[in-house]
Design a protein around this motif. Structure first.
Motif, PDB file in Angstrom:
ATOM      1  N   MET A  85       7.927   1.613 -10.276  1.00 43.18           N
ATOM      2  CA  MET A  85       8.729   1.771  -9.075  1.00 43.18           C
ATOM      3  C   MET A  85       9.090   0.605  -8.659  1.00 43.18           C
ATOM      4  SD  MET A  85       6.396   4.455  -6.642  1.00 43.18           S
ATOM      5  CE  MET A  85       4.773   3.420  -6.707  1.00 43.18           C
ATOM      6  N   GLY A  86      10.148   0.712  -7.987  1.00 44.41           N
ATOM      7  CA  GLY A  86      10.718  -0.718  -7.373  1.00 44.41           C
ATOM      8  C   GLY A  86      10.091  -1.046  -6.255  1.00 44.41           C
ATOM      9  N   ARG A  87      10.477  -2.208  -5.702  1.00 43.61           N
ATOM     10  CA  ARG A  87       9.921  -2.677  -4.615  1.00 43.61           C
ATOM     11  C   ARG A  87      10.134  -1.958  -3.447  1.00 43.61           C
ATOM     12  NH1 ARG A  87      12.047  -8.348  -3.439  1.00 43.61           N
ATOM     13  NH2 ARG A  87      11.546  -8.586  -5.483  1.00 43.61           N
ATOM     14  N   ALA A  88      11.231  -1.569  -3.192  1.00 45.40           N
ATOM     15  CA  ALA A  88      11.592  -0.677  -1.960  1.00 45.40           C
ATOM     16  C   ALA A  88      10.735   0.743  -2.185  1.00 45.40           C
ATOM     17  CB  ALA A  88      13.467  -0.382  -2.081  1.00 45.40           C
ATOM     18  N   GLU A  89      10.847   1.355  -3.143  1.00 40.72           N
ATOM     19  CA  GLU A  89      10.014   2.474  -3.334  1.00 40.72           C
ATOM     20  C   GLU A  89       8.504   2.141  -2.697  1.00 40.72           C
ATOM     21  OE1 GLU A  89      11.619   5.304  -6.572  1.00 40.72           O
ATOM     22  OE2 GLU A  89      11.019   3.432  -7.479  1.00 40.72           O
ATOM     23  N   LYS A  90       7.834   1.138  -3.518  1.00 41.09           N
ATOM     24  CA  LYS A  90       6.463   0.975  -3.006  1.00 41.09           C
ATOM     25  C   LYS A  90       6.154   0.613  -1.613  1.00 41.09           C
ATOM     26  CE  LYS A  90       5.187  -1.162  -7.500  1.00 41.09           C
ATOM     27  NZ  LYS A  90       4.894  -2.349  -8.252  1.00 41.09           N
ATOM     28  N   ALA A  91       7.399  -0.148  -0.953  1.00 42.97           N
ATOM     29  CA  ALA A  91       7.384  -0.177   0.304  1.00 42.97           C
ATOM     30  C   ALA A  91       7.527   0.702   1.334  1.00 42.97           C
ATOM     31  CB  ALA A  91       8.525  -1.204   0.843  1.00 42.97           C
ATOM     32  N   ALA A  92       8.356   1.842   0.880  1.00 44.31           N
ATOM     33  CA  ALA A  92       8.507   3.027   1.436  1.00 44.31           C
ATOM     34  C   ALA A  92       7.242   3.967   1.445  1.00 44.31           C
ATOM     35  CB  ALA A  92       9.591   3.979   1.014  1.00 44.31           C
ATOM     36  N   LEU A  93       6.450   3.945   0.150  1.00 41.82           N
ATOM     37  CA  LEU A  93       5.185   4.885   0.054  1.00 41.82           C
ATOM     38  C   LEU A  93       4.385   4.224   0.988  1.00 41.82           C
ATOM     39  CD1 LEU A  93       3.990   6.870  -1.382  1.00 41.82           C
ATOM     40  CD2 LEU A  93       3.325   5.374  -3.249  1.00 41.82           C
ATOM     41  N   LYS A  94       4.250   2.827   1.098  1.00 37.36           N
ATOM     42  CA  LYS A  94       3.232   2.174   1.997  1.00 37.36           C
ATOM     43  C   LYS A  94       3.285   2.453   3.530  1.00 37.36           C
ATOM     44  CE  LYS A  94       0.844  -2.103   2.825  1.00 37.36           C
ATOM     45  NZ  LYS A  94       0.918  -3.694   2.353  1.00 37.36           N
ATOM     46  N   ARG A  95       4.485   2.415   3.634  1.00 33.91           N
ATOM     47  CA  ARG A  95       4.970   2.960   5.253  1.00 33.91           C
ATOM     48  C   ARG A  95       4.604   4.207   5.584  1.00 33.91           C
ATOM     49  NH1 ARG A  95       9.601   0.158   4.276  1.00 33.91           N
ATOM     50  NH2 ARG A  95      10.657   2.092   4.054  1.00 33.91           N
ATOM     51  N   ALA A  96       4.909   5.167   4.436  1.00 34.80           N
ATOM     52  CA  ALA A  96       4.658   6.575   4.787  1.00 34.80           C
ATOM     53  C   ALA A  96       2.950   6.883   4.811  1.00 34.80           C
ATOM     54  CB  ALA A  96       4.992   7.484   3.353  1.00 34.80           C
ATOM     55  N   GLU A  97       2.358   6.330   4.000  1.00 30.90           N
ATOM     56  CA  GLU A  97       0.836   6.146   4.174  1.00 30.90           C
ATOM     57  C   GLU A  97       0.331   5.704   5.306  1.00 30.90           C
ATOM     58  OE1 GLU A  97      -0.517   4.047   0.819  1.00 30.90           O
ATOM     59  OE2 GLU A  97      -0.031   5.888  -0.652  1.00 30.90           O
ATOM     60  N   GLU A  98       0.808   4.854   5.990  1.00 20.76           N
ATOM     61  CA  GLU A  98       0.403   4.189   7.268  1.00 20.76           C
ATOM     62  C   GLU A  98       0.788   5.065   8.152  1.00 20.76           C
ATOM     63  OE1 GLU A  98       2.215   0.265   7.433  1.00 20.76           O
ATOM     64  OE2 GLU A  98       0.776  -0.639   5.818  1.00 20.76           O
ATOM     65  N   ALA A  99       1.743   5.612   8.222  1.00 28.86           N
ATOM     66  CA  ALA A  99       2.495   6.813   9.211  1.00 28.86           C
ATOM     67  C   ALA A  99       1.569   7.827   9.373  1.00 28.86           C
ATOM     68  CB  ALA A  99       3.867   7.135   9.018  1.00 28.86           C
ATOM     69  N   GLU A 100       1.090   8.286   8.154  1.00 25.65           N
ATOM     70  CA  GLU A 100       0.112   9.481   7.981  1.00 25.65           C
ATOM     71  C   GLU A 100      -1.193   9.152   8.596  1.00 25.65           C
ATOM     72  OE1 GLU A 100      -1.624  12.744   4.672  1.00 25.65           O
ATOM     73  OE2 GLU A 100      -0.395  11.386   4.019  1.00 25.65           O
ATOM     74  N   ARG A 101      -1.680   8.099   8.165  1.00 26.31           N
ATOM     75  CA  ARG A 101      -2.874   7.970   8.712  1.00 26.31           C
ATOM     76  C   ARG A 101      -2.962   7.504  10.421  1.00 26.31           C
ATOM     77  NH1 ARG A 101      -4.015   2.485   5.891  1.00 26.31           N
ATOM     78  NH2 ARG A 101      -3.130   3.807   4.372  1.00 26.31           N
ATOM     79  N   ALA A 102      -1.833   6.905  10.831  1.00 27.07           N
ATOM     80  CA  ALA A 102      -1.711   7.083  12.380  1.00 27.07           C
ATOM     81  C   ALA A 102      -1.571   8.307  12.876  1.00 27.07           C
ATOM     82  CB  ALA A 102      -0.355   5.994  12.846  1.00 27.07           C
ATOM     83  N   PHE A 103      -0.770   9.129  12.391  1.00 27.15           N
ATOM     84  CA  PHE A 103      -0.527  10.454  12.862  1.00 27.15           C
ATOM     85  C   PHE A 103      -1.930  11.182  12.993  1.00 27.15           C
ATOM     86  CE2 PHE A 103       0.047  15.119  11.885  1.00 27.15           C
ATOM     87  CZ  PHE A 103       0.595  15.390  13.092  1.00 27.15           C
ATOM     88  N   ARG A 104      -2.723  11.062  11.998  1.00 23.44           N
ATOM     89  CA  ARG A 104      -3.886  11.924  11.880  1.00 23.44           C
ATOM     90  C   ARG A 104      -5.038  11.253  12.856  1.00 23.44           C
ATOM     91  NH1 ARG A 104      -5.207  15.098   7.519  1.00 23.44           N
ATOM     92  NH2 ARG A 104      -7.247  14.349   7.540  1.00 23.44           N
ATOM     93  N   ALA A 105      -4.884   9.933  13.205  1.00 20.80           N
ATOM     94  CA  ALA A 105      -5.697   9.341  14.177  1.00 20.80           C
ATOM     95  C   ALA A 105      -5.039   9.858  15.451  1.00 20.80           C
ATOM     96  CB  ALA A 105      -5.685   7.868  13.815  1.00 20.80           C
ATOM     97  N   SER A 106      -4.077   9.928  15.769  1.00 23.13           N
ATOM     98  CA  SER A 106      -3.533  10.334  16.935  1.00 23.13           C
ATOM     99  C   SER A 106      -3.864  11.660  17.289  1.00 23.13           C
ATOM    100  CB  SER A 106      -2.097  10.245  17.106  1.00 23.13           C
ATOM    101  OG  SER A 106      -1.286  11.133  16.263  1.00 23.13           O
TER     102      SER A 106
END
Length: 55
Positions: free
Chosen positions: A16-37
């Protein structure tokens, strides 16, 4: 219309490229925040393991 089969495609480099890894990390953080909210229980390996052994 010509359909290309998989043999015509260039080989995949397998990483995976750098942009794909960054997007995956942002998606995981967003999912974690959604579940917490929403008040859902955390979806982590250690939490699931503890929950399994409590039963």
């Amino acid at each position: 219309m010509k359909v290309r089969c998989n043999m015509d495609l260039p080989p995949w480099d397998g990483g995976m490229g750098r942009a794909e890894k960054a997007a995956l990390k942002r998606a995981e953080e967003a999912e974690r925040a959604f579940r917490a909210s929403k008040g859902y229980e955390p979806d982590t390996f250690w939490y699931r393991l503890k929950k399994k052994f409590r039963k």
